[in-house]
Structures are given as C-alpha cells and as structure tokens.
Design a protein around this motif. Structure first.
Motif, PDB file in Angstrom:
ATOM      1  N   ASN A  81      77.820  28.965  43.335  1.00  0.00           N
ATOM      2  CA  ASN A  81      79.216  28.957  43.815  1.00  0.00           C
ATOM      3  C   ASN A  81      79.293  28.587  45.301  1.00  0.00           C
ATOM      4  O   ASN A  81      79.898  29.286  46.120  1.00  0.00           O
ATOM      5  N   VAL A  82      78.677  27.470  45.636  1.00  0.00           N
ATOM      6  CA  VAL A  82      78.594  27.045  47.034  1.00  0.00           C
ATOM      7  C   VAL A  82      79.970  26.847  47.649  1.00  0.00           C
ATOM      8  O   VAL A  82      80.225  27.268  48.794  1.00  0.00           O
ATOM      9  N   ALA A  83      80.876  26.201  46.917  1.00  0.00           N
ATOM     10  CA  ALA A  83      82.216  25.935  47.459  1.00  0.00           C
ATOM     11  C   ALA A  83      82.935  27.222  47.843  1.00  0.00           C
ATOM     12  O   ALA A  83      83.691  27.260  48.815  1.00  0.00           O
ATOM     13  N   LYS A  84      82.683  28.285  47.082  1.00  0.00           N
ATOM     14  CA  LYS A  84      83.341  29.565  47.347  1.00  0.00           C
ATOM     15  C   LYS A  84      82.808  30.211  48.621  1.00  0.00           C
ATOM     16  O   LYS A  84      83.577  30.774  49.418  1.00  0.00           O
ATOM     17  N   TRP A  85      81.496  30.124  48.852  1.00  0.00           N
ATOM     18  CA  TRP A  85      80.873  30.918  49.915  1.00  0.00           C
ATOM     19  C   TRP A  85      80.658  30.173  51.225  1.00  0.00           C
ATOM     20  O   TRP A  85      80.463  30.816  52.268  1.00  0.00           O
ATOM     21  N   LYS A  86      80.690  28.850  51.210  1.00  0.00           N
ATOM     22  CA  LYS A  86      80.341  28.150  52.453  1.00  0.00           C
ATOM     23  C   LYS A  86      81.376  28.354  53.564  1.00  0.00           C
ATOM     24  O   LYS A  86      81.049  28.234  54.749  1.00  0.00           O
ATOM     25  N   ASN A  87      82.624  28.683  53.184  1.00  0.00           N
ATOM     26  CA  ASN A  87      83.661  28.940  54.190  1.00  0.00           C
ATOM     27  C   ASN A  87      84.136  30.399  54.172  1.00  0.00           C
ATOM     28  O   ASN A  87      85.187  30.717  54.733  1.00  0.00           O
ATOM     29  N   ALA A  88      83.353  31.270  53.502  1.00  0.00           N
ATOM     30  CA  ALA A  88      83.749  32.682  53.393  1.00  0.00           C
ATOM     31  C   ALA A  88      83.566  33.404  54.726  1.00  0.00           C
ATOM     32  O   ALA A  88      82.769  32.992  55.581  1.00  0.00           O
ATOM     33  N   LEU A  89      84.301  34.490  54.895  1.00  0.00           N
ATOM     34  CA  LEU A  89      84.171  35.317  56.089  1.00  0.00           C
ATOM     35  C   LEU A  89      82.841  36.071  56.057  1.00  0.00           C
ATOM     36  O   LEU A  89      82.291  36.341  54.981  1.00  0.00           O
ATOM     37  N   ASN A  90      82.343  36.435  57.238  1.00  0.00           N
ATOM     38  CA  ASN A  90      81.075  37.163  57.319  1.00  0.00           C
ATOM     39  C   ASN A  90      81.098  38.465  56.545  1.00  0.00           C
ATOM     40  O   ASN A  90      80.103  38.852  55.914  1.00  0.00           O
ATOM     41  N   GLU A  91      82.228  39.158  56.566  1.00  0.00           N
ATOM     42  CA  GLU A  91      82.341  40.419  55.839  1.00  0.00           C
ATOM     43  C   GLU A  91      82.213  40.209  54.341  1.00  0.00           C
ATOM     44  O   GLU A  91      81.621  41.020  53.631  1.00  0.00           O
ATOM     45  N   GLU A  92      82.781  39.103  53.846  1.00  0.00           N
ATOM     46  CA  GLU A  92      82.679  38.788  52.416  1.00  0.00           C
ATOM     47  C   GLU A  92      81.230  38.443  52.042  1.00  0.00           C
ATOM     48  O   GLU A  92      80.736  38.831  50.975  1.00  0.00           O
TER      49      GLU A  92
END
Length: 396
Positions: free
Chosen positions: A358-369
């Motif tokens: 799920n690269v698209a989901k996590w590459k712009n995720a916040l550090n907390e996420e």
C-alpha cells in the motif's frame, strides 16, 4: 580495408581498364559517397546531414501475386494453436513487409521441442526478405568482441537462445532491440556506427532460455505445445512453400495492421509470466511470497524494518548470505515495488523503515500514522483443535 577494396576492384576490371581504381575515382561520372547506410525499402542513394550515403539494403527477388498459401498458414496454425499469439506473429511478419524501415522494438521468442519446425520461420523470412537481409547468430554473439555481422540487416534470427544464467546478456540484447544505432566492431577495421536490426526472432528448446525482468517490454514469449510431425509433413511444407511464397507475400502486404504497433509493448502471455517467475532469484521469490501472503508476523504490517526482513528471509531455504546483504535486500525490495521511508523517531530510536505494501497510502502519511502502523500489534490466528473422536469413543 581501403587498400583491400581497391585491390579487389582492380582485379575485377583489369580486362577493361589499365588502372581501374584510379580511372574510376578520377571520372566525373563516378558517384562518391560519404558513408553507407541500411534502410529497408529505401532508395539506393540517401541524402543525409553528412552528405550522400549508399543504401546497402537489397530487395528480395520474390514476386508478390495473389494466390493460395494454405500450406504456410497451416504451419502457423500448427505451431501456434493460440489464435491471439498466431495473429501477433502474422502481424509482426506483415509489419516487416509493409513497414520495412520501422524498427519493431521487441523480439519474438518461440520455445518448443526439437524438430517441430521452429526453424521453418527463419527460412520463410529469408525467402520473403532476401538472404542478405536476415542475419543469423548463436547465443552470446551480441556481446562478443565482433558484432558487425549482426548490424545493417533487417532481421536477426537467434537460432538457439540460451543465456539464462546472465542478466548482462539480457541487458545487452535490450540495446539492440531499443537503440537505432550501435558501434560496429569488425576485424582489422576502424570502429564505425551501424544500424541495429529492425527486428529479432529467437528460438529455444529450453524452458528458461533467458532471464526476464518483471517489467520487460522487449520479449513476446510463446511455448508451443506441439510435438514433432512425420518427415513427410516437413518435406511437403518446404516443397509447397516455394510455390506459395509469392502468395504469402501478397497476403502480408494486404494484412490489416490496425491492431499492431512496432513501438508498443508486446502482448503478455502466460508463458512470459512463467519465464519471468523462473527468472526471479530465490530471495526475490521468497520476499514476494512473504509480502503477499502476510502470514509471517512482521509482514502482517505495511511498514517494517530491513532487519526484520533479513531475519525472516534467513529462515527460508536456498537464500544465500550475499542475498541478505543490505544493498541486495534494498534492490530486491525496490524490484517488488517497496519504497524506503527513511529513519523516523519511534520510542527513542530511529529505525530505517520500508513500506512493503500500500505504497500510495503510506508515502504521504503523517509520522503519527506511520508510527501507529509500525507499532501495531500482530494478529495471531489460533486454529481450534478438531474434536478428538478417539477420546470420545473411550468416554462412551
């Protein structure tokens, strides 16, 4: 080279002229060229930026004529029972006839048993295009010291492709398939630039004749299921083809190529998928299985460390220590679509994290996420034991 050509010219024309080479060069009627070129279907003389060039392509002497070519078509149907594959091969051949100066940027690879009639297509191309326009080679010649015989031809036929142990061979062959020009190396001749073949055909008896990358765009692969026919079948095929070749040329000249593009990626086949899987290194295959199955505990999460990946692979059979080295692990992850996140502070430490899913989901995720996913607890599925029929029988 110049001296050798002058000597040959003199020997051929001594009966007519006392000093043939000098007479020719001093004549105002002599046509002088800056270089030679190879353009199938082109004019004999070609004006380029560097001046007048001689086109060394020579047309075939086959005369196109409408008529019966059923024997040739029957062999296509025999070798290619898959209609989609058969149509692609026919389109490929038709493109060589209708669009001879357009490079086809993929190779047709036919895998099958010995003696089934694979080499017939080499002879068919030699008749259709002319012997001088079809080059022949064995595996590995494209990355040998001398390659001039593979250049300035319309088609190169690899009669037995076998380079399964070297990814370098695949990468070198890709240059011939994609680039229009390459440096020619010829014995006792200064290096010069020549045209790469406009098309490639390759045959093999081996299940894994070459290593293919997951994203390969340069090979169309088909593994024919047919077995060897009787000698009478092949005698009839070659004999009748001689009479039908003009009709087959006419058929190719008039075949609709609306669904074929010389520059496009070739259609995917199940056999190409199989060859790609066979080309995958054990570490790549094991890593792909871990990511997709999500059964091993670290791989249940989308974000894990390189250390966790290494520990899981160590438990798999056939994985070498070299494959577990950091650079090789990173290369394998990148090949499988994983992405590095870099170091992120988590509970006082700064682990180097990788997104494996799920690269698209996590590459712009916040550090907390990201931290929440990395520290997420594993889900351990417990399998309930089956009822013990034996103990039930005893208690009764």
């Amino acid at each position: 080279m110049k001296v050798r050509l002058e000597r040959q010219f003199n020997n051929e024309h001594l009966a007519e002229l006392a000093r043939p080479a000098r007479s020719f060069l001093s004549s105002k009627y002599a046509c002088k060229f800056e270089a030679k070129d190879y353009i199938p279907g082109g004019n004999r003389f070609v004006q380029n930026d560097n001046g007048l060039n001689l086109n060394v392509w020579m047309p075939s002497n086959i005369i196109s004529a409408e008529g019966d070519c059923s024997t040739i078509h029957q062999h296509f149907e025999y070798i290619f029972p898959d209609e989609a594959v058969r149509n692609h091969w026919l389109n490929y051949f038709a493109s060589l006839v209708q669009l001879p100066s357009i490079k086809i940027k993929h190779c047709l690879l036919l895998i099958g048993g010995q003696g089934i009639g694979k080499s017939y297509f080499k002879h068919l191309l030699q008749d259709l295009l002319g012997f001088a326009n079809v080059g022949l080679m064995d595996s590995g010649e494209w990355h040998g010291n001398f390659n001039a015989h593979l250049l300035n031809v319309q088609v190169v036929v690899i009669e037995e492709l076998m380079a399964s142990g070297r990814l370098e061979a695949y990468n070198e062959l890709k240059r011939y398939l994609s680039e229009p020009f390459i440096t020619a190396n010829e014995k006792h001749v200064v290096q010069y630039t020549a045209r790469t073949p406009y098309a490639f055909l390759a045959f093999s008896n081996h299940r894994k004749p070459i290593l293919l990358e997951n994203t390969d765009r340069r090979f169309h692969v088909y593994h024919t299921p047919v077995e060897c026919q009787t000698s009478e079948y092949y005698d009839q095929l070659f004999n009748k083809s001689k009479a039908e070749i003009g009709a087959f040329l006419f058929y190719l000249e008039n075949r609709d190529l609306a669904n074929f593009s010389p520059n496009a990626c070739p259609p995917m086949t199940e056999h190409k998928k199989e060859l790609i899987n066979l080309s995958t290194k054990p570490s790549h295959a094991a890593l792909k299985d871990l990511i997709e199955s999500q059964e091993d505990l670290p791989f249940q999460k989308d974000i894990i460390t390189l250390g966790a990946i290494r520990l899981s692979l160590k438990l798999k059979a056939g994985i070498s220590e070299r494959a577990l080295e950091t650079n090789n692990l990173k290369e394998a992850l990148l090949d499988l679509g994983a992405k590095p996140l870099g170091q992120i502070r988590i509970n006082g430490s700064r682990p180097s994290l990788w997104i494996i899913r799920n690269v698209a989901k996590w590459k712009n995720a916040l550090n907390e996420e990201i931290k929440a996913e990395f520290t997420r607890e594993f889900k351990i599925s417990l399998v309930e034991p089956l009822e013990d029929s034996t103990s039930g029988m005893l208690s009764s």
